[in-house]
Write a protein that holds these residues in place. Structure first.
Motif, mmCIF file in Angstrom:
data_model
loop_
_atom_site.group_PDB
_atom_site.id
_atom_site.type_symbol
_atom_site.label_atom_id
_atom_site.label_comp_id
_atom_site.label_asym_id
_atom_site.label_seq_id
_atom_site.Cartn_x
_atom_site.Cartn_y
_atom_site.Cartn_z
ATOM 1 N N ASP A 30 63.022 42.607 28.052
ATOM 2 C CA ASP A 30 64.338 43.029 27.561
ATOM 3 C C ASP A 30 64.459 43.640 26.459
ATOM 4 N N PHE A 31 63.631 42.804 25.459
ATOM 5 C CA PHE A 31 64.076 43.208 24.056
ATOM 6 C C PHE A 31 62.994 44.004 23.251
ATOM 7 N N HIS A 32 62.016 44.471 23.929
ATOM 8 C CA HIS A 32 61.005 45.399 23.281
ATOM 9 C C HIS A 32 61.538 46.720 22.918
ATOM 10 N N LYS A 33 62.430 47.229 23.490
ATOM 11 C CA LYS A 33 63.332 48.329 22.690
ATOM 12 C C LYS A 33 64.716 48.072 22.601
ATOM 13 N N PRO A 34 65.142 48.723 21.453
ATOM 14 C CA PRO A 34 66.588 48.216 21.029
ATOM 15 C C PRO A 34 67.369 48.840 22.287
ATOM 16 N N ASN A 35 68.679 48.297 22.361
ATOM 17 C CA ASN A 35 69.675 49.070 23.249
ATOM 18 C C ASN A 35 70.961 48.661 22.481
ATOM 19 N N LEU A 36 71.351 49.611 21.672
ATOM 20 C CA LEU A 36 72.571 49.528 20.766
ATOM 21 C C LEU A 36 73.868 49.115 21.444
ATOM 22 N N GLU A 37 73.893 50.449 22.753
ATOM 23 C CA GLU A 37 75.194 50.076 23.485
ATOM 24 C C GLU A 37 75.338 48.520 24.230
ATOM 25 N N LYS A 38 74.477 48.198 24.722
ATOM 26 C CA LYS A 38 74.295 46.767 25.072
ATOM 27 C C LYS A 38 74.552 45.859 24.043
ATOM 28 N N ALA A 39 74.279 45.865 23.039
ATOM 29 C CA ALA A 39 74.343 45.064 21.825
ATOM 30 C C ALA A 39 75.912 45.278 21.419
ATOM 31 N N ARG A 40 76.540 46.479 21.495
ATOM 32 C CA ARG A 40 78.173 46.538 21.219
ATOM 33 C C ARG A 40 78.870 45.674 22.446
ATOM 34 N N GLN A 41 78.347 46.118 23.484
ATOM 35 C CA GLN A 41 79.016 45.083 24.613
ATOM 36 C C GLN A 41 79.027 43.771 24.559
ATOM 37 N N LEU A 42 77.825 43.178 24.186
ATOM 38 C CA LEU A 42 77.907 41.940 24.222
ATOM 39 C C LEU A 42 78.521 41.258 22.895
ATOM 40 N N MET A 43 78.920 42.171 21.850
ATOM 41 C CA MET A 43 79.570 41.384 20.877
ATOM 42 C C MET A 43 80.909 41.475 21.133
ATOM 43 N N ILE A 44 81.435 42.357 22.045
ATOM 44 C CA ILE A 44 82.932 42.432 22.558
ATOM 45 C C ILE A 44 82.984 41.196 23.607
ATOM 46 N N GLU A 45 82.227 40.764 24.287
ATOM 47 C CA GLU A 45 82.238 39.881 25.374
ATOM 48 C C GLU A 45 82.185 38.490 24.531
ATOM 49 N N SER A 46 81.459 38.513 23.456
ATOM 50 C CA SER A 46 81.478 37.159 22.644
ATOM 51 C C SER A 46 82.857 36.667 21.966
ATOM 52 N N GLY A 47 83.662 37.644 21.888
ATOM 53 C CA GLY A 47 85.022 37.479 21.429
ATOM 54 C C GLY A 47 85.129 37.969 20.034
ATOM 55 N N TYR A 48 84.091 38.667 19.519
ATOM 56 C CA TYR A 48 84.065 39.062 18.158
ATOM 57 C C TYR A 48 85.368 40.347 18.101
ATOM 58 N N LYS A 49 86.016 40.131 16.953
ATOM 59 C CA LYS A 49 87.139 41.372 16.829
ATOM 60 C C LYS A 49 87.201 41.855 15.099
ATOM 61 N N GLY A 50 85.981 42.141 14.670
ATOM 62 C CA GLY A 50 86.159 42.725 13.599
ATOM 63 C C GLY A 50 86.054 41.668 12.268
ATOM 64 N N GLU A 51 85.835 40.405 12.675
ATOM 65 C CA GLU A 51 85.831 39.728 11.249
ATOM 66 C C GLU A 51 84.554 39.967 10.490
ATOM 67 N N LYS A 52 84.669 39.732 9.163
ATOM 68 C CA LYS A 52 83.504 39.831 8.303
ATOM 69 C C LYS A 52 82.244 39.129 8.695
ATOM 70 N N VAL A 53 81.282 39.690 8.680
ATOM 71 C CA VAL A 53 79.755 38.757 8.782
ATOM 72 C C VAL A 53 79.040 39.006 7.610
ATOM 73 N N VAL A 54 78.927 37.551 7.022
ATOM 74 C CA VAL A 54 78.162 37.521 5.884
ATOM 75 C C VAL A 54 76.685 37.501 6.024
ATOM 76 N N LEU A 55 76.205 38.799 5.317
ATOM 77 C CA LEU A 55 74.752 38.976 5.605
ATOM 78 C C LEU A 55 74.120 38.625 3.896
ATOM 79 N N ILE A 56 73.572 37.436 3.899
ATOM 80 C CA ILE A 56 72.706 37.427 2.451
ATOM 81 C C ILE A 56 71.442 37.751 2.431
ATOM 82 N N GLY A 57 70.878 38.016 1.377
ATOM 83 C CA GLY A 57 69.546 38.491 1.023
ATOM 84 C C GLY A 57 68.795 38.310 -0.242
ATOM 85 N N GLY A 58 67.631 38.224 -0.381
ATOM 86 C CA GLY A 58 67.089 38.097 -1.421
ATOM 87 C C GLY A 58 66.456 39.591 -2.219
ATOM 88 N N ALA A 59 67.205 39.911 -3.075
ATOM 89 C CA ALA A 59 67.086 41.189 -3.603
ATOM 90 C C ALA A 59 65.723 41.530 -4.363
#
Length: 527
Positions: free
Chosen positions: A345-374
């Motif tokens: 199911d994950f070999h091709k991206p599905n952005l619409e499915k991803a958006r729907q799952l985020m809503i179902e998870s209870g996510y309401k726009g809170e900041k998500v901290v993404l850290i990275g090694g520049a």
């Protein structure tokens, strides 16, 4: 004695004395290495990032070590016996072992180190939980008693990555397992030169005069760890192009885990070798924090998997496809456990499915901290791709870039993201230590909070893993691997993004580079 004879001997003595300063000041053989980033965690039990593992392999030695075929061989151990019921192991250390300060290495140091390791190394809890007693018999003999037979004792006494089990002095080993040690006095072929440590610039190691290598031929982490250079200097050069320039000019001798985009600039240079070190391909991942919202909800983690596009990630970060491949195996494509079952199911991206799952998870726009090694070009690119894709599925991204050493330290924090913690980061690792359910830190899903950073919890997966560890029938083991893999794609502890053959660069006058799942510097010569 005749006067002429005395005069002749005196002249020889004067000539010898005159040469002493020159002999004393004979130039040292120095290997200058540009590491992937700056080592910031020096405690073997506080981190298993490659930078820390390189430091640990230099400074500490283990009871058993993994050879190039990932088989355990005795290292500090001279001999051992196992009782008929497979419950009592008796180990005898090699005679005359010493630490880099000249003090004797005894079983008191071993027992203290192992007890700390058993508390801190999340990947070897399958062994630690079966230990009934660990005792020193005399200075060279100690015993390990199990509650039930366990076939991986020797393999895991090197630690879950082959070096974390490095033996330290009892003094340091008595440090609280969650507090970094303050003194670096090791049992390995090199010693850390604290007086010459320059943060963000240089880390120095020198040959340990008290270390006695084994007589066997070196293989991976095992065999004779012979220091053939006098000093090793880690020279911190964050800019890949500057590092390659220094290599071409002979200012440095070796570059660790070089960025793929610099290869065309050195491909035809007769003085530079493009080589491989890690025995299995490098594994690239996106790691979520499973104990902090929103990714403590399985639907949010599934959203990350549907959001991801391996082709985009690997093309952006690693360029030409001849260097990398897509892979959906949690235990590494090309390894004996490299199944991709459950990933369709994950070999091709599905952005619409991803958006729907985020809503179902209870996510309401809170900041998500993404850290990275520049300062690591590939990590920088991977992180920027993720920031863009997160926005496309409605996530409010707080992108926080720093150097990789800082990320390596920060990722161990369990604090909320707005208090110094994190939500997401990218990393990669050589596939050797990730190729088995036994030790792969990324797929151990205990619910005690002692597992690898990200701290995913799934009792069903962990029960299957424990069943796999106990199983001895190869066919049943295979079936369990497949069952575990299906479950992993249901709960998504992290998102696999592909694999690559990681190149390393060194000058032609450097030889003896060994293949192992962490870069090691014994056996290396510089002419």
């Amino acid at each position: 004695m005749k006067k002429s004879t005395r005069d002749g001997l005196a002249a020889i003595a004067v000539a010898l004395i005159a040469t002493w300063p020159a002999l004393a000041q004979a130039p040292q053989k120095v290997l200058r290495v540009v590491p992937q980033g700056e080592v910031k965690v020096f405690d073997p039990h506080q981190s298993q990032v490659n930078l820390t593992s390189m430091h640990v392999a230099l400074v500490y030695d283990t009871l058993f070590s993994w050879d190039a075929d990932m088989a355990p061989r005795p290292q500090l151990v001279e001999s051992w016996t196992v009782s008929d019921d497979k419950l009592l192991y008796t180990f005898v250390l090699r005679p005359g072992l010493k630490f880099s300060d000249g003090s004797a290495l005894t079983t008191r140091d071993v027992v203290a180190t192992l007890k700390r390791l058993f508390l801190r190394d999340s990947q070897i809890q399958s062994l630690a939980q079966r230990v009934a007693a660990l005792e020193a018999v005399d200075d060279r003999t100690f015993t390990l008693r199990l509650t039930e037979p366990f076939r991986f004792v020797e393999f895991l006494l090197g630690g879950s990555n082959g070096v974390a089990g490095g033996i330290m002095r009892e003094k340091e080993a008595m440090t609280d397992p969650f507090t970094p040690i303050s003194e670096i006095v090791g049992s390995g072929p090199f010693r850390f030169v604290k007086a010459e440590y320059q943060p963000a610039a240089k880390i120095v190691y020198e040959k340990n005069p008290y270390y006695t290598p084994r007589n066997e031929k070196p293989s991976g982490f095992a065999g004779g760890k012979v220091a053939k250079v006098d000093r090793i200097e880690f020279v911190i050069i964050p800019d890949a192009a500057v590092a390659v320039g220094a290599l071409r000019n002979g200012e440095v001798d070796f570059i660790d885990s070089v960025s793929l985009d610099v290869l065309p600039t050195v491909a035809k240079d007769p003085n530079i070798v493009v080589g491989e070190v890690w025995p299995i391909e490098t594994y690239v991942v996106l790691r979520p924090n499973s104990i902090q919202p929103p990714f403590n909800n399985v639907k949010a983690r599934q959203a990350l998997a549907y959001m991801s596009d391996q082709h985009e990630y690997m093309t952006a970060a690693y360029g030409d496809a001849k260097y990398w491949r897509e892979c959906y195996a949690y235990w590494v494509c090309g390894s004996p456990n490299g199944t991709e079952i459950g990933s369709d199911d994950f070999h091709k991206p599905n952005l619409e499915k991803a958006r729907q799952l985020m809503i179902e998870s209870g996510y309401k726009g809170e900041k998500v901290v993404l850290i990275g090694g520049a300062d690591v070009p590939a990590y920088n690119t991977l992180t920027l791709v993720t920031a863009d894709r997160l926005k496309k599925i409605g996530i409010n991204v707080d992108l926080q870039m720093s150097d990789w050493g800082t990320v390596s330290a920060r990722r161990a924090k369990k604090d909320p993201p707005d208090q110094g913690g994190w939500n997401l980061f990218h990393t990669s690792a050589n596939g050797a230590q990730l190729a088995s359910p036994l030790v792969s830190p990324s797929t151990i899903m205990t619910c005690d909070g002692k597992n690898f950073v990200g701290w995913p919890c799934d009792e069903k997966e962990e029960a299957l893993r424990q069943e796999y560890i106990r199983e001895t029938d190869p066919e049943k083991q295979k079936a369990l691997v497949e069952a575990m893999h299906r479950r992993l794609w249901e709960v998504v502890p992290y998102v696999p993004l592909g694999q690559l053959k990681q190149p390393f660069l060194w000058r032609k006058n450097v030889s003896g580079v060994l293949k192992s799942n962490t870069l090691v510097f014994w056996n290396i010569e510089k002419s």
